[in-house]
Design an enzyme around this catalytic site. Structure first.
Site, PDB file in Angstrom:
ATOM      1  N   ASP A 131      -6.269  20.914   8.870  1.00 32.99           N
ATOM      2  CA  ASP A 131      -6.356  19.996   7.727  1.00 32.99           C
ATOM      3  C   ASP A 131      -7.114  20.663   6.577  1.00 32.99           C
ATOM      4  OD1 ASP A 131      -6.608  17.537   6.106  1.00 32.99           O
ATOM      5  OD2 ASP A 131      -5.892  16.538   7.908  1.00 32.99           O
ATOM      6  N   GLU A 181      -0.570   1.246  -4.973  1.00 28.87           N
ATOM      7  CA  GLU A 181      -0.674   2.537  -5.659  1.00 28.87           C
ATOM      8  C   GLU A 181       0.592   2.838  -6.463  1.00 28.87           C
ATOM      9  OE1 GLU A 181      -1.641   1.896  -2.599  1.00 28.87           O
ATOM     10  OE2 GLU A 181      -3.731   2.520  -2.424  1.00 28.87           O
ATOM     11  N   ASN A 237       0.831  -1.206   0.000  1.00 34.56           N
ATOM     12  CA  ASN A 237       0.000   0.000   0.000  1.00 34.56           C
ATOM     13  C   ASN A 237       0.863   1.253   0.000  1.00 34.56           C
ATOM     14  OD1 ASN A 237      -2.918   0.884   0.282  1.00 34.56           O
ATOM     15  ND2 ASN A 237      -1.897   2.141   1.824  1.00 34.56           N
TER      16      ASN A 237
HETATM   17 MN    MN Z   1      -4.545   1.506  -0.778  1.00 33.53          MN
END
Ligand code: MN
Length: 448
Positions: free
Chosen positions: A254, A205, A142
């Protein structure tokens, strides 16, 4: 296929402003970033107080630059992303990468120009790092972006929303171990977009980014942790997310531009640091246009894909800047029958669980023009018939008005497409006839 190559290209296109006066990482650089946020240039800070490295920001600050980085225009952008999600391809792994040119003798995060962005933030934060990790059997990989709070010379707090990295960390914890990670900073925009994409658990990714980079991504294995970094990353922090150690993370501004609440979050111990010679540190302003575009764009593509399944033609999707690039979507469609607008609304909600308000408009409305969208609401929308309100739905914990503990929120869908029960002509923008002569005269005057 590196950040460096992209910066070079942008330099040739005069898209970089150089800041040669000395500036501090604490508030001063972020103040510049905020001042140049809207459609601004890339900013290169060449003289950073108490640091030898320069800082680059706002690399992905406009839609146009992201399109250039991906070699696609706005119309092709969504299909380019969805094609990469559907057919990811493993990048080649090389033993030596430019990111390993220099090995720091000792880990000291204070030597890196990490930015302190806003008043009230808990400390400096790494905001552009892509985090790679894999399962202990190596089968699941990931890559994702996380905000990382500097705690001391060797430790960061990592915000793990309950998604893929959180799951990998829990899997590692079950075996009593921490999770090895490579945090790569200063990578090509395609890697940032891929890492922001919502592909299924188990799809790396990196493989998505490799397709976006036409199979030119190269990875390299870290020497001290079981993880990979893009070979041409500017800076790599090799670390381990502790199985046991958690701290109160935040407060931190954020994407909404407000302070997110404090939460108990795990600690990453940095065990080794490598970087390119003369590395450039990449900063990313939380709640800046770049933040919104990088988080929003992949979700625009998801909404586009999802709505395309319920109506024949979706024109454009905008996760608007005012809606934090995250909470508000405007979708333009080619409506076939009454009811299409509402089906499109439901498909948009399903595609992006964090979205709170969705407006669906006809294809003659420019989704990027707030005033045009408002005009559609003013002339095509009846709240008694065209409004959907959903209560107690899972939304974004970033929204101050939602229940930030449970993530539950109310959502609203607005079908601002014209009804087919009334003649089309009632809703069309009236035109003024024009001949070539007047057209030319007006064009000359507006060009002055
Ligand atoms: Mn992912």
């Amino acid at each position: 296929m590196s950040l460096r190559a992209f910066i070079e290209q942008m330099g040739k296109e005069n898209q970089i402003s150089h800041v040669r006066d000395q500036v501090s990482t604490k508030f001063e650089i972020p103040y510049f970033m905020k001042a140049f946020d809207k459609d601004g240039p890339i900013l290169l800070f060449e003289n950073v107080k108490e640091h030898n490295s320069s800082v680059i920001t706002n690399v992905c600050g406009t839609r146009q630059r992201i399109c250039t980085a991906l070699g696609a225009d706005q119309a092709r952008l969504y299909s380019r992303l969805t094609e990469a999600w559907q057919s990811p391809r493993k990048p080649a792994v090389i033993s030596d990468g430019a990111c390993k040119e220099n090995h720091e003798k000792e880990v000291n995060l204070n030597t890196i120009p990490i930015l302190m962005h806003f008043e009230g933030d808990a400390g400096p934060y790494v905001t552009s790092g892509i985090v790679h990790a894999k399962s202990s059997d190596g089968k699941i990989e990931n890559v994702s972006i996380h905000r990382l709070q500097v705690l001391d010379e060797k430790h960061l707090a990592i915000r793990l929303v309950p998604r893929h990295l959180f799951k990998l960390w829990n899997m590692a914890k079950e075996t009593g171990k921490g999770l090895d990670v490579a945090i790569s900073i200063g990578v090509h925009p395609a890697l940032l977009l891929a890492a922001s994409s919502r592909v299924p658990f188990g799809v790396s990714e990196f493989d998505v980014a490799n397709v976006l980079l036409d199979n030119n991504l190269r990875l390299t294995e870290c020497e001290n942790v079981d993880a990979y970094a893009p070979a041409e990353a500017e800076l790599v922090l090799e670390g381990r997310i502790s199985a046991a150690k958690e701290v109160l993370e935040g407060p931190f501004v954020d994407i909404t531009g407000t302070h997110d609440v404090q939460r108990k979050q795990p600690v990453v111990e940095i065990v080794h640091v490598t970087h390119r010679s003369d590395y450039v540190y990449e900063g990313l302003l939380p709640s800046g246009a770049e933040h919104k575009l990088l988080m929003g764009l992949p979700h625009e593509a998801l909404i586009w894909e999802s709505v395309s399944k319920v109506v024949p033609k979706v024109h454009m999707v905008n996760l608007s800047i005012g809606g934090c690039g995250w909470l508000h979507a405007v979708v333009s469609i080619e409506k076939q029958v009454d009811g299409d607008g509402k089906n499109a609304l439901l498909a948009a909600f399903a595609a992006h669980p964090s979205v709170k308000h969705v407006v669906v408009v006809d294809s003659d409305i420019d989704v990027f023009d707030a005033s045009d969208v408002e005009w559609a609401l003013a002339t095509r929308f009846q709240a008694g018939e065209d409004l959907i309100v959903l209560e107690g739905v899972r939304g974004s914990t970033l929204d101050s008005s939602a229940n930030q503990e449970t993530g539950l929120t109310s959502k609203m869908g607005i079908d601002a497409t014209r009804p087919f029960t009334k003649p089309k002509g009632k809703f069309e923008r009236a035109k003024i006839p024009v001949n070539k002569r007047v057209e030319t005269m007006v064009r000359k005057l507006t060009n002055v």
